[in-house]
Enzyme design. Structure first.
Site, short mmCIF file in Angstrom:
data_model
loop_
_atom_site.label_atom_id
_atom_site.label_comp_id
_atom_site.label_asym_id
_atom_site.label_seq_id
_atom_site.Cartn_x
_atom_site.Cartn_y
_atom_site.Cartn_z
N ASN A 10 0.91 -1.28 0.01
CA ASN A 10 -0.09 0.10 -0.04
C ASN A 10 0.83 1.21 0.17
OD1 ASN A 10 -1.61 2.11 0.36
ND2 ASN A 10 -2.66 1.18 2.15
N ASP A 61 0.42 4.12 0.44
CA ASP A 61 0.13 5.24 1.27
C ASP A 61 0.47 4.61 2.96
OD1 ASP A 61 -1.43 6.78 -0.57
OD2 ASP A 61 -3.07 5.84 -0.25
N CYS A 62 1.27 3.77 3.02
CA CYS A 62 1.56 3.10 4.33
C CYS A 62 3.04 3.11 4.46
CB CYS A 62 1.06 1.69 4.42
SG CYS A 62 1.80 0.83 5.91
N GLY A 63 3.63 3.95 5.51
CA GLY A 63 4.79 4.23 5.72
C GLY A 63 5.61 3.10 5.97
N ARG A 107 5.96 1.25 2.58
CA ARG A 107 7.00 2.02 1.84
C ARG A 107 8.56 1.73 2.44
NH1 ARG A 107 3.44 6.14 2.43
NH2 ARG A 107 4.80 7.25 3.93
#
Length: 141
Positions: free
Chosen positions: A9, A11-13, A16
């Site tokens: 995802n 949008d997920c740190g 990432r």
């Protein structure tokens, strides 16, 4: 040829950071944005089993319809929980990573290091500033 897949995802740190650690080992994985392309029920069950987890352990509460669906109800079966994840992929915690060494739900992100064959190629600092890999490519504990 090393085959690695990450259920990601962007949008997920944590997701990432995990992807960054994979790339820091010189690997370009197959990236599946699971919110756009959710895994089939069969694949999801396989990921959960291979990671040694229960269906309940992969449920994400924060930023999901977990509470409104009353998924904290312990009477719900694994099949019912899987139905909820299939209907709302955001309920699947992330990132799952699949490598020749196994499957992990990489929370925290550095759990991916346990299933990578390749060494880290340089320093790596997580988005929050935590140093995970030093300048020699060695894991910081």
């Amino acid at each position: 040829m090393n085959t690695i897949t990450i259920y990601h995802n962007p949008d997920c740190g944590t997701s990432r950071n995990t992807l960054g650690l994979i790339r820091n080992a010189g690997i370009e994985p197959t990236v599946i944005e699971y919110l756009k392309t959710p895994p089939s029920r069969e694949t999801l069950v396989d990921l959960i089993q291979r990671a040694g987890l229960t269906v309940r352990q992969v449920l994400r509460e924060k930023g999901t319809p977990y509470a409104e669906l009353s998924l904290d109800n312990m009477a719900l079966t694994d099949s019912q929980l899987l139905d909820a994840i299939q209907a709302h992929p955001i309920l699947m915690n992330r990132p799952f990573v699949v490598t020749p060494l196994g499957v992990r739900l990489c929370r925290p992100s550095e759990m991916v290091l346990d299933i990578l064959l390749e060494a880290q190629q340089g320093p790596f600092t997580k988005e929050d500033g935590e140093v995970v890999i030093d300048e020699r490519g060695q894991r910081v504990r």
